[in-house]
Design a protein around this motif. Structure first.
Motif, mmCIF file in Angstrom:
data_model
loop_
_atom_site.group_PDB
_atom_site.id
_atom_site.type_symbol
_atom_site.label_atom_id
_atom_site.label_comp_id
_atom_site.label_asym_id
_atom_site.label_seq_id
_atom_site.Cartn_x
_atom_site.Cartn_y
_atom_site.Cartn_z
ATOM 1 N N VAL A 1 0.939 -1.367 -0.122
ATOM 2 C CA VAL A 1 -0.080 0.035 0.021
ATOM 3 C C VAL A 1 1.007 1.174 0.081
ATOM 4 N N LEU A 2 0.610 2.284 -1.027
ATOM 5 C CA LEU A 2 1.348 3.356 -1.012
ATOM 6 C C LEU A 2 1.413 4.500 -0.142
ATOM 7 N N HIS A 3 -0.034 4.679 0.099
ATOM 8 C CA HIS A 3 -0.384 6.160 0.603
ATOM 9 C C HIS A 3 -1.165 5.492 2.051
ATOM 10 N N ASP A 4 -1.050 6.362 3.057
ATOM 11 C CA ASP A 4 -1.906 6.321 4.214
ATOM 12 C C ASP A 4 -3.136 7.145 3.993
ATOM 13 N N ALA A 5 -4.138 7.028 5.191
ATOM 14 C CA ALA A 5 -5.380 7.740 5.235
ATOM 15 C C ALA A 5 -5.198 9.356 4.942
ATOM 16 N N SER A 6 -4.015 9.885 5.302
ATOM 17 C CA SER A 6 -3.682 11.101 5.225
ATOM 18 C C SER A 6 -3.171 11.467 3.737
ATOM 19 N N GLY A 7 -2.851 10.694 3.092
ATOM 20 C CA GLY A 7 -2.153 10.970 1.739
ATOM 21 C C GLY A 7 -0.611 10.719 1.772
ATOM 22 N N ARG A 8 -0.128 10.478 2.892
ATOM 23 C CA ARG A 8 1.433 10.360 3.054
ATOM 24 C C ARG A 8 1.894 9.037 2.606
ATOM 25 N N PHE A 9 2.903 8.731 2.245
ATOM 26 C CA PHE A 9 3.558 7.396 1.868
ATOM 27 C C PHE A 9 3.647 6.810 3.188
ATOM 28 N N THR A 10 3.211 5.342 3.224
ATOM 29 C CA THR A 10 3.561 4.524 4.123
ATOM 30 C C THR A 10 4.935 4.326 4.471
ATOM 31 N N PRO A 11 5.031 3.761 5.721
ATOM 32 C CA PRO A 11 6.559 3.417 6.049
ATOM 33 C C PRO A 11 7.215 2.468 5.114
ATOM 34 N N GLU A 12 6.416 1.820 4.557
ATOM 35 C CA GLU A 12 7.101 0.629 3.738
ATOM 36 C C GLU A 12 7.336 1.321 2.302
ATOM 37 N N ALA A 13 6.452 2.003 1.665
ATOM 38 C CA ALA A 13 6.601 2.849 0.569
ATOM 39 C C ALA A 13 7.891 3.695 0.790
ATOM 40 N N GLU A 14 8.070 4.576 1.870
ATOM 41 C CA GLU A 14 9.140 5.451 2.205
ATOM 42 C C GLU A 14 10.521 4.652 2.183
ATOM 43 N N ALA A 15 10.462 3.698 2.657
ATOM 44 C CA ALA A 15 11.571 2.903 2.706
ATOM 45 C C ALA A 15 12.252 2.592 1.285
ATOM 46 N N VAL A 16 11.725 2.151 0.744
ATOM 47 C CA VAL A 16 11.758 1.882 -1.116
ATOM 48 C C VAL A 16 12.105 3.465 -1.670
#
Length: 267
Positions: A242-257
């Motif tokens: 999953v790329l974005h959380d409910a606020s529209g920010r990147f999830t931690p997993e996506a951020e890591a990549v």
């Protein structure tokens, strides 16, 4: 802050030529030139590179290397590999070479300016030998000719359009370039998954499918598909990301990549 990768990036300030932009990738570790108008690589290329399971000393082939975003993301994560890419567009091939130089990877990346259709020709002297790579990857064109409105930019239209048989050609070339047990990794629209699997299951086994979801509960818009040449293992549908959380920010997993250059392991 200095990049935390090897490759001796050139930190000398460079002017950005007109009609180009300089874009940061992997949290700014890479500064890459792209056309202001035309095909512009984004997070698809970053996730493609993150999924390639390469190790130091191995070789990777990219079909349609473009300005080199995916290739250089892969080199930034694993500078001990050797990249070779083929690119038909002269402007993109030159940009790729310049981007490699600006980021200190010119010794690790070779660009072949040629048509992908010639990649497997036996009389093509400038081409690498078939079966000579550990891994291959591609971000093939997305839109079939006649089924979408062409972009007003010729470069972008050429990068996104393909004929009915072209996807099969891309997969045939990628399959031909890797040796037995080599991997091939592609990123594509989720709606193209059926066609991709039809073409890949004729040539690969141990196929892994990893969907990319824009947010929790939303249908995937992209898929990463990876197969092993010569394998007979069954297909696996992975959990994906999953790329974005409910606020529209990147999830931690996506951020890591995307920011930290972490690999996205599919196997």
């Amino acid at each position: 802050m200095q990049p935390d990768v090897t490759g001796s990036p050139d930190h000398t300030p460079h002017a950005v030529p007109a009609s180009l932009t300089e874009d940061g990738f992997l949290g700014g570790r890479l500064k890459l030139l792209q056309p202001e108008k035309g095909f512009r690589a984004g997070i698809d290329s970053v996730f493609l590179a993150a999924a390639v399971p390469c190790a130091p000393g191995e070789t990777v082939y990219e079909a349609g290397i473009g300005a080199g975003v995916a290739a250089l993301c892969l080199l930034a994560r694993n500078p001990g590999i050797q990249m070779t890419g083929i690119e038909l567009g002269t402007r993109y091939a030159l940009l790729c070479e310049e981007n490699a130089r600006r980021n200190g990877f010119e010794a690790s990346l070779k660009v072949i300016r040629a048509d992908l259709r010639d990649a497997l020709r036996r009389d093509a002297i400038a081409m690498p030998l078939p079966g000579s790579f550990n891994h291959a990857m591609a971000n093939p064109p997305f839109h079939e000719e006649g089924k979408s409105t062409p972009s007003p930019s010729l470069l972008k239209a050429q990068a996104h359009a393909f004929g009915a048989a072209d996807l099969e050609l891309w997969i045939k070339v990628l399959h031909g370039m890797v040796h037995l047990r080599g991997t091939v990794t592609l990123v594509h629209k989720a709606e193209a998954l059926g066609k991709l699997l039809d073409l890949m299951q004729e040539r690969f086994g141990d196929i892994r499918v990893a969907p990319l979801h824009p947010r929790q509960g939303a249908p995937a818009t992209r898929v990463i598909v990876q197969g092993v040449k010569g394998s007979k293992a069954p297909l696996q549908l992975l959990q994906g990301m999953v790329l974005h959380d409910a606020s529209g920010r990147f999830t931690p997993e996506a951020e890591a990549v995307l920011r930290d250059g972490a690999p996205w392991r599919l196997r």
